[in-house]
Design an enzyme around this catalytic site. Structure first.
Site, mmCIF file in Angstrom:
data_model
loop_
_atom_site.group_PDB
_atom_site.id
_atom_site.type_symbol
_atom_site.label_atom_id
_atom_site.label_comp_id
_atom_site.label_asym_id
_atom_site.label_seq_id
_atom_site.Cartn_x
_atom_site.Cartn_y
_atom_site.Cartn_z
ATOM 1 N N ASN A 7 -9.478 5.554 -0.326
ATOM 2 C CA ASN A 7 -9.049 5.673 1.071
ATOM 3 C C ASN A 7 -10.257 5.383 1.975
ATOM 4 O OD1 ASN A 7 -8.672 6.910 3.669
ATOM 5 N ND2 ASN A 7 -6.872 7.928 2.861
ATOM 6 N N HIS A 10 -12.256 6.823 6.662
ATOM 7 C CA HIS A 10 -13.469 7.348 7.291
ATOM 8 C C HIS A 10 -14.550 6.298 7.490
ATOM 9 C CE1 HIS A 10 -11.703 11.114 7.816
ATOM 10 N NE2 HIS A 10 -11.426 11.238 6.535
ATOM 11 N N HIS A 43 -4.502 5.096 6.213
ATOM 12 C CA HIS A 43 -3.477 5.864 6.925
ATOM 13 C C HIS A 43 -3.493 5.380 8.365
ATOM 14 C CE1 HIS A 43 -1.855 10.169 8.006
ATOM 15 N NE2 HIS A 43 -1.114 9.201 8.494
ATOM 16 N N ARG A 45 -2.548 6.159 11.479
ATOM 17 C CA ARG A 45 -2.015 7.325 12.193
ATOM 18 C C ARG A 45 -1.390 6.909 13.512
ATOM 19 N NH1 ARG A 45 -2.967 12.686 11.441
ATOM 20 N NH2 ARG A 45 -3.940 13.178 9.455
ATOM 21 N N ARG A 49 -6.492 7.232 15.256
ATOM 22 C CA ARG A 49 -7.822 7.851 15.389
ATOM 23 C C ARG A 49 -8.872 7.198 14.490
ATOM 24 N NH1 ARG A 49 -6.862 13.694 12.557
ATOM 25 N NH2 ARG A 49 -5.194 13.805 14.067
ATOM 26 N N GLU A 69 -0.391 4.396 4.203
ATOM 27 C CA GLU A 69 0.194 5.716 4.465
ATOM 28 C C GLU A 69 0.721 5.730 5.891
ATOM 29 O OE1 GLU A 69 -2.760 8.690 3.942
ATOM 30 O OE2 GLU A 69 -2.967 8.307 1.819
ATOM 31 N N THR A 100 -4.342 15.451 6.702
ATOM 32 C CA THR A 100 -2.973 15.764 6.279
ATOM 33 C C THR A 100 -2.972 17.090 5.521
ATOM 34 O OG1 THR A 100 -2.794 13.378 5.981
ATOM 35 C CG2 THR A 100 -0.925 14.702 5.280
ATOM 36 N N GLU A 150 3.150 11.687 -4.663
ATOM 37 C CA GLU A 150 1.718 11.986 -4.681
ATOM 38 C C GLU A 150 1.592 13.491 -4.436
ATOM 39 O OE1 GLU A 150 -0.999 9.276 -2.901
ATOM 40 O OE2 GLU A 150 -2.382 10.875 -2.332
ATOM 41 N N HIS A 191 -5.998 14.266 -2.177
ATOM 42 C CA HIS A 191 -6.511 15.154 -1.139
ATOM 43 C C HIS A 191 -7.592 16.112 -1.629
ATOM 44 C CE1 HIS A 191 -6.833 17.262 2.617
ATOM 45 N NE2 HIS A 191 -6.141 16.272 3.126
HETATM 46 N N1 PXP Z 1 -3.639 10.996 -0.228
HETATM 47 C C1 PXP Z 1 -3.010 11.171 0.952
HETATM 48 C C2 PXP Z 1 -1.533 11.019 0.986
HETATM 49 C C3 PXP Z 1 -3.737 11.466 2.129
HETATM 50 O O1 PXP Z 1 -3.093 11.640 3.293
HETATM 51 C C4 PXP Z 1 -5.147 11.544 2.042
HETATM 52 C C5 PXP Z 1 -5.954 11.806 3.281
HETATM 53 O O2 PXP Z 1 -5.608 12.965 3.848
HETATM 54 C C6 PXP Z 1 -5.762 11.361 0.812
HETATM 55 C C7 PXP Z 1 -4.986 11.083 -0.314
HETATM 56 C C8 PXP Z 1 -7.251 11.417 0.650
HETATM 57 O O3 PXP Z 1 -7.729 12.676 0.912
HETATM 58 P P1 PXP Z 1 -9.314 12.903 0.971
HETATM 59 O O4 PXP Z 1 -9.827 12.099 2.120
HETATM 60 O O5 PXP Z 1 -9.446 14.363 1.177
HETATM 61 O O6 PXP Z 1 -9.869 12.432 -0.336
#
Ligand code: PXP
Length: 238
Positions: A7, A10, A43, A45, A49, A69, A100, A150, A191
């Protein structure tokens, strides 16, 4: 084979802090794939953001296997159908949340989610639902016809980080993964994961994909720091 989705939200958070183009999420997405990631997750959003519409457009032009996402809204569904990613994961979204915070409320939004999943399935986009580890939500996911679930791993990740007893939560995730798998639903996890959580959860054979963001990007900054300092010092000397 278990897969890793990276992901890159960030990376966009950092870029947006200065409103410029660095660091570039598209460049880093390509690098992540070159270094062995199996897919890239973003994602988009509703408040944009971090990842924005241009990022989505640019990523859609590449051959990168993209996992988009989105919140469960018709507006976001239309964006997903237009950009045609390989995978879509439906997630709950609240404006005030930092990230999330939990899984979808499948009983409350059953009809709407089923409609969106059906539209995406018809376009051969792999569909996934971000859920808490609960049997009830797996039954709903089956009724919705989602290809994957997931499992939200935020709770177990926090317990592990705080060195608290996580065996109940692990057992819950194990049972849910087994149950979903027995119904023909592919199981993913995401997550809050880091090296340790991933090691623990990857022992569950039914979990086929891990989607990790914050830790990978944070760790990449730490691990990459020495290289950048050396390069900057060289520039200063010139
Ligand atoms: N999976 C989903 C569905 C998410 O929304 C997120 C981000 O919140 C992640 C995975 C990745 O989470 P993290 O950034 O905490 O690794």
């Amino acid at each position: 084979m278990k897969r890793l989705g990276v992901n890159i939200d960030h990376v966009a958070t950092l870029r947006n802090a200065r409103g410029g183009l660095h660091p570039n999420p598209i460049t880093l997405a390509k690098e992540a794939i070159n270094f062995g990631a199996d897919s890239i997750t973003i994602h988009l959003r509703e408040d944009r953001r971090h990842i924005n519409d241009i990022d989505l457009k640019n990523l859609s032009k590449t051959k990168i296997p993209l996992n988009l996402e989105i919140a469960c809204s018709y507006k976001m569904m239309k964006i997903a159908l237009k950009s045609n990613p390989k995978f879509v994961c439906l997630v709950p979204e609240r404006r005030k949340e930092v990230t999330t915070e939990g899984g979808l409320n499948l009983s409350k939004y059953f009809k709407k989610i089923k409609f969106i999943v059906n539209k995406l399935n018809n376009r051969k986009i792999r569909t996934s639902l971000f859920i808490n580890p609960s049997f009830k939500d797996i039954v709903y996911s089956k009724k919705i016809n989602a290809n994957c679930v997931e499992i939200h791993t935020g709770k177990i990740s926090n317990l592990i980080k705080k060195k608290k007893n996580y065996s109940n939560e692990l057992e819950k995730i194990k049972k849910c993964a087994k149950y979903a798998d027995s119904l023909g639903i592919e199981v993913h996890a995401g997550h809050g994961m880091d090296y340790k959580t991933t090691r623990i959860l990857s022992k569950i054979k039914e979990i086929k994909e891990f989607n990790i963001g914050h830790f990978i990007i944070g760790e990449a900054i730490s691990v990459g720091l020495s290289k950048v300092i050396k390069k900057i010092k060289k520039s200063i000397k010139k």
